[in-house]
Motif scaffolding. Structure first.
Motif, PDB file in Angstrom:
ATOM      1  N   ASN A  29      -3.919  -7.798  -1.053  1.00  0.00           N
ATOM      2  CA  ASN A  29      -4.863  -7.029  -0.231  1.00  0.00           C
ATOM      3  C   ASN A  29      -4.115  -6.562   1.002  1.00  0.00           C
ATOM      4  O   ASN A  29      -3.396  -7.351   1.601  1.00  0.00           O
ATOM      5  CB  ASN A  29      -5.965  -7.940   0.345  1.00  0.00           C
ATOM      6  CG  ASN A  29      -6.990  -8.339  -0.656  1.00  0.00           C
ATOM      7  OD1 ASN A  29      -6.633  -8.839  -1.708  1.00  0.00           O
ATOM      8  ND2 ASN A  29      -8.242  -8.148  -0.318  1.00  0.00           N
ATOM      9  N   TRP A  30      -4.325  -5.323   1.399  1.00  0.00           N
ATOM     10  CA  TRP A  30      -3.818  -4.913   2.704  1.00  0.00           C
ATOM     11  C   TRP A  30      -4.626  -5.634   3.767  1.00  0.00           C
ATOM     12  O   TRP A  30      -5.841  -5.846   3.589  1.00  0.00           O
ATOM     13  CB  TRP A  30      -3.945  -3.394   2.889  1.00  0.00           C
ATOM     14  CG  TRP A  30      -2.884  -2.651   2.125  1.00  0.00           C
ATOM     15  CD1 TRP A  30      -3.057  -1.953   0.970  1.00  0.00           C
ATOM     16  CD2 TRP A  30      -1.500  -2.542   2.468  1.00  0.00           C
ATOM     17  NE1 TRP A  30      -1.867  -1.410   0.551  1.00  0.00           N
ATOM     18  CE2 TRP A  30      -0.885  -1.756   1.455  1.00  0.00           C
ATOM     19  CE3 TRP A  30      -0.710  -3.025   3.509  1.00  0.00           C
ATOM     20  CZ2 TRP A  30       0.482  -1.449   1.476  1.00  0.00           C
ATOM     21  CZ3 TRP A  30       0.638  -2.712   3.520  1.00  0.00           C
ATOM     22  CH2 TRP A  30       1.215  -1.933   2.522  1.00  0.00           C
ATOM     23  N   SER A  31      -3.989  -5.994   4.871  1.00  0.00           N
ATOM     24  CA  SER A  31      -4.677  -6.752   5.914  1.00  0.00           C
ATOM     25  C   SER A  31      -5.878  -5.961   6.438  1.00  0.00           C
ATOM     26  O   SER A  31      -5.782  -4.762   6.707  1.00  0.00           O
ATOM     27  CB  SER A  31      -3.655  -7.093   6.998  1.00  0.00           C
ATOM     28  OG  SER A  31      -4.103  -6.804   8.231  1.00  0.00           O
ATOM     29  N   GLY A  55      -1.329   7.265 -12.236  1.00  0.00           N
ATOM     30  CA  GLY A  55      -2.621   6.762 -11.780  1.00  0.00           C
ATOM     31  C   GLY A  55      -3.111   7.611 -10.635  1.00  0.00           C
ATOM     32  O   GLY A  55      -2.306   8.223  -9.919  1.00  0.00           O
ATOM     33  N   PRO A  56      -4.444   7.648 -10.422  1.00  0.00           N
ATOM     34  CA  PRO A  56      -4.990   8.502  -9.372  1.00  0.00           C
ATOM     35  C   PRO A  56      -4.555   8.072  -7.978  1.00  0.00           C
ATOM     36  O   PRO A  56      -4.154   6.922  -7.766  1.00  0.00           O
ATOM     37  CB  PRO A  56      -6.511   8.346  -9.537  1.00  0.00           C
ATOM     38  CG  PRO A  56      -6.706   7.149 -10.387  1.00  0.00           C
ATOM     39  CD  PRO A  56      -5.465   6.931 -11.175  1.00  0.00           C
ATOM     40  N   SER A  57      -4.663   8.998  -7.044  1.00  0.00           N
ATOM     41  CA  SER A  57      -4.282   8.723  -5.665  1.00  0.00           C
ATOM     42  C   SER A  57      -5.063   7.515  -5.128  1.00  0.00           C
ATOM     43  O   SER A  57      -6.267   7.411  -5.339  1.00  0.00           O
ATOM     44  CB  SER A  57      -4.589   9.974  -4.834  1.00  0.00           C
ATOM     45  OG  SER A  57      -4.211   9.766  -3.518  1.00  0.00           O
ATOM     46  N   GLY A  58      -4.369   6.614  -4.482  1.00  0.00           N
ATOM     47  CA  GLY A  58      -5.015   5.461  -3.850  1.00  0.00           C
ATOM     48  C   GLY A  58      -5.184   4.259  -4.763  1.00  0.00           C
ATOM     49  O   GLY A  58      -5.754   3.232  -4.350  1.00  0.00           O
ATOM     50  N   CYS A  59      -4.706   4.327  -6.002  1.00  0.00           N
ATOM     51  CA  CYS A  59      -4.934   3.211  -6.929  1.00  0.00           C
ATOM     52  C   CYS A  59      -3.903   2.085  -6.762  1.00  0.00           C
ATOM     53  O   CYS A  59      -3.985   1.056  -7.431  1.00  0.00           O
ATOM     54  CB  CYS A  59      -4.992   3.690  -8.376  1.00  0.00           C
ATOM     55  SG  CYS A  59      -3.379   4.176  -9.020  1.00  0.00           S
ATOM     56  N   GLY A  60      -2.919   2.273  -5.893  1.00  0.00           N
ATOM     57  CA  GLY A  60      -2.021   1.159  -5.587  1.00  0.00           C
ATOM     58  C   GLY A  60      -0.606   1.265  -6.130  1.00  0.00           C
ATOM     59  O   GLY A  60       0.142   0.287  -6.076  1.00  0.00           O
ATOM     60  N   LYS A  61      -0.193   2.441  -6.581  1.00  0.00           N
ATOM     61  CA  LYS A  61       1.149   2.582  -7.166  1.00  0.00           C
ATOM     62  C   LYS A  61       2.241   2.289  -6.122  1.00  0.00           C
ATOM     63  O   LYS A  61       3.161   1.516  -6.378  1.00  0.00           O
ATOM     64  CB  LYS A  61       1.336   3.995  -7.745  1.00  0.00           C
ATOM     65  CG  LYS A  61       0.289   4.363  -8.794  1.00  0.00           C
ATOM     66  CD  LYS A  61       0.476   5.773  -9.314  1.00  0.00           C
ATOM     67  CE  LYS A  61       0.348   6.875  -8.283  1.00  0.00           C
ATOM     68  NZ  LYS A  61      -0.989   7.007  -7.647  1.00  0.00           N
ATOM     69  N   SER A  62       2.104   2.913  -4.937  1.00  0.00           N
ATOM     70  CA  SER A  62       3.130   2.688  -3.903  1.00  0.00           C
ATOM     71  C   SER A  62       3.092   1.243  -3.419  1.00  0.00           C
ATOM     72  O   SER A  62       4.135   0.660  -3.104  1.00  0.00           O
ATOM     73  CB  SER A  62       2.908   3.624  -2.708  1.00  0.00           C
ATOM     74  OG  SER A  62       2.991   4.948  -3.122  1.00  0.00           O
ATOM     75  N   SER A 220       4.845   9.109 -10.616  1.00  0.00           N
ATOM     76  CA  SER A 220       4.726  10.561 -10.471  1.00  0.00           C
ATOM     77  C   SER A 220       3.379  11.045 -10.984  1.00  0.00           C
ATOM     78  O   SER A 220       2.858  10.541 -11.971  1.00  0.00           O
ATOM     79  CB  SER A 220       5.839  11.264 -11.252  1.00  0.00           C
ATOM     80  OG  SER A 220       5.693  12.660 -11.136  1.00  0.00           O
ATOM     81  N   HIS A 221       2.836  12.047 -10.263  1.00  0.00           N
ATOM     82  CA  HIS A 221       1.620  12.727 -10.730  1.00  0.00           C
ATOM     83  C   HIS A 221       1.967  13.935 -11.599  1.00  0.00           C
ATOM     84  O   HIS A 221       1.085  14.535 -12.192  1.00  0.00           O
ATOM     85  CB  HIS A 221       0.816  13.252  -9.527  1.00  0.00           C
ATOM     86  CG  HIS A 221       0.224  12.188  -8.663  1.00  0.00           C
ATOM     87  ND1 HIS A 221      -0.873  11.461  -9.040  1.00  0.00           N
ATOM     88  CD2 HIS A 221       0.563  11.723  -7.447  1.00  0.00           C
ATOM     89  CE1 HIS A 221      -1.186  10.608  -8.081  1.00  0.00           C
ATOM     90  NE2 HIS A 221      -0.322  10.735  -7.105  1.00  0.00           N
ATOM     91  N   ASP A 222       3.249  14.318 -11.588  1.00  0.00           N
ATOM     92  CA  ASP A 222       3.619  15.567 -12.246  1.00  0.00           C
ATOM     93  C   ASP A 222       3.426  15.498 -13.755  1.00  0.00           C
ATOM     94  O   ASP A 222       3.858  14.529 -14.388  1.00  0.00           O
ATOM     95  CB  ASP A 222       5.085  15.905 -11.957  1.00  0.00           C
ATOM     96  CG  ASP A 222       5.306  16.222 -10.491  1.00  0.00           C
ATOM     97  OD1 ASP A 222       4.392  16.791  -9.881  1.00  0.00           O
ATOM     98  OD2 ASP A 222       6.383  15.888  -9.970  1.00  0.00           O
TER      99      ASP A 222
HETATM  100  N1  LIG Z   1       0.144   0.318   5.128  1.00  0.00           N
HETATM  101  C1  LIG Z   1      -1.111   0.232   4.670  1.00  0.00           C
HETATM  102  N2  LIG Z   1      -2.059  -0.430   5.370  1.00  0.00           N
HETATM  103  C2  LIG Z   1      -3.330  -0.540   4.927  1.00  0.00           C
HETATM  104  N3  LIG Z   1      -3.764   0.000   3.762  1.00  0.00           N
HETATM  105  C3  LIG Z   1      -2.874   0.673   3.020  1.00  0.00           C
HETATM  106  C4  LIG Z   1      -1.509   0.826   3.430  1.00  0.00           C
HETATM  107  N4  LIG Z   1      -0.857   1.536   2.468  1.00  0.00           N
HETATM  108  C5  LIG Z   1      -1.769   1.822   1.520  1.00  0.00           C
HETATM  109  N5  LIG Z   1      -2.977   1.304   1.844  1.00  0.00           N
HETATM  110  C6  LIG Z   1      -4.201   1.395   1.043  1.00  0.00           C
HETATM  111  O1  LIG Z   1      -3.941   0.806  -0.228  1.00  0.00           O
HETATM  112  C7  LIG Z   1      -4.557   1.564  -1.265  1.00  0.00           C
HETATM  113  C8  LIG Z   1      -3.484   1.973  -2.266  1.00  0.00           C
HETATM  114  O2  LIG Z   1      -2.581   2.871  -1.633  1.00  0.00           O
HETATM  115  P1  LIG Z   1      -1.233   3.343  -2.344  1.00  0.00           P
HETATM  116  O3  LIG Z   1      -0.484   4.176  -1.360  1.00  0.00           O
HETATM  117  O4  LIG Z   1      -0.562   2.166  -2.909  1.00  0.00           O
HETATM  118  O5  LIG Z   1      -1.820   4.235  -3.528  1.00  0.00           O
HETATM  119  P2  LIG Z   1      -1.071   5.268  -4.489  1.00  0.00           P
HETATM  120  O6  LIG Z   1      -1.628   5.029  -5.844  1.00  0.00           O
HETATM  121  O7  LIG Z   1       0.398   5.159  -4.302  1.00  0.00           O
HETATM  122  O8  LIG Z   1      -1.588   6.653  -3.925  1.00  0.00           O
HETATM  123  P3  LIG Z   1      -0.882   8.113  -3.933  1.00  0.00           P
HETATM  124  O9  LIG Z   1      -0.787   8.522  -5.375  1.00  0.00           O
HETATM  125  O10 LIG Z   1      -1.841   8.958  -3.158  1.00  0.00           O
HETATM  126  O11 LIG Z   1       0.454   7.969  -3.248  1.00  0.00           O
HETATM  127  C9  LIG Z   1      -5.239   2.748  -0.589  1.00  0.00           C
HETATM  128  O12 LIG Z   1      -6.611   2.435  -0.449  1.00  0.00           O
HETATM  129  C10 LIG Z   1      -4.562   2.846   0.758  1.00  0.00           C
HETATM  130  O13 LIG Z   1      -5.453   3.325   1.742  1.00  0.00           O
END
Ligand SMILES: Nc1ncnc2c1ncn2[C@@H]1O[C@H](COP(=O)(O)OP(=O)(O)OP(=O)(O)O)[C@@H](O)[C@H]1O
Length: 246
Positions: A29-31, A55-62, A220-222
């Protein structure tokens, strides 16, 4: 290339030593966030395997890439890279482990603009004895070979800041690959390229990763990049975070 037919748990069962990445029971979990970002029971990458993660934006890949590279603390579960539990390492050791074993390519390439292209590529070898030991020649020779393979050798002596975006991207790939790390993680490495350049870049990256034996995980989304990979995974296949009902 297979799409989704791979049994993620079978990768872990194959033995830690055969895996570049073995994740088990990972929770994150992010803090301050009420929703869980990562809940991954099993996920593995075999040595030399090339995987596209979607995966869709925001699903946690990064966030997953940050957990794999030890950039964030993993409160529960294990993330093994080349057999080492990265989460169990103290922060100081984690940074050293990352440069020894993981090549990173991000959207912002973090090249040092005033250093020459070749000097940027050899940087990981300055910080990592393991990367130096795995070179076939001097750091400069290996850097030059990678720059030739990536089609950018004519710019070896140019300051990195003078290159185009696409050229800098190839320099970042060479820097990730030098000294044959076990794992290359690439987060949206082609987002600012035209379709032909995306395809060309991934061909080069995939070929060089295969050549060095590094496992490759690309987010990648591409569309249309699947043929460069052994496997395509949707984040939803491996990640089942709990969502706060309120
Ligand atoms: N540094 C951070 N602090 C708090 N929350 C974060 C942080 N980085 C990401 N999040 C949250 O974690 C969730 C997943 O984000 P993440 O960037 O991993 O998604 P993603 O799948 O890589 O998205 P994208 O395709 O848009 O890059 C999101 O709800 C985001 O707001």
């Amino acid at each position: 290339m297979s799409t989704s037919s791979y049994n993620h748990s079978s990768g872990a069962a194959a033995g830690v030593e055969a895996l570049a990445v073995a994740i088990a029971d990972l929770r994150f979990n992010w803090s301050g966030a009420t929703d869980q970002t990562l809940a991954i029971e099993r996920f593995g990458l075999r040595t030399g395997e090339r995987v596209l993660l979607r995966g869709p934006s925001g699903c946690g890949k990064s966030t997953l890439l940050a957990a794999m590279s030890g950039v964030v603390d993993v409160p529960a579960g294990t993330v093994r890279i080349a057999g080492t539990d990265v989460g169990a390492l103290p922060q100081s050791h984690r940074d050293a482990f990352r440069v020894d074993h993981i090549g990173l390519i991000f959207q912002s390439f973090n090249l040092i603009p005033w250093l020459s292209v070749r000097d940027n590529v050899v940087l990981p070898c300055r910080f990592s004895a393991q990367r130096r030991q795995r070179l076939s020649g001097t750091p400069q020779d290996d850097a030059q070979k990678l720059l030739v393979a990536l089609g950018i050798a004519e710019h070896s002596d140019t300051p990195a800041g003078n290159l185009s975006y696409g050229q800098q991207q190839r320099v970042a790939a060479a820097r990730a690959l030098i000294g044959t790390p076990d794992l290359i993680l690439a987060d949206e490495p082609t987002s600012a390229l035209d379709p032909e350049a995306k395809d060309r870049f991934l061909s080069l990256l995939s070929r060089e990763a295969a050549h060095s034996g590094a496992a490759l995980l690309v987010v990648s989304h591409d569309p249309g990049l699947e043929h460069h990979f052994d496997r395509v995974i949707q984040m939803s296949e491996i990640n089942a975070p709990k969502v706060d009902p309120c």
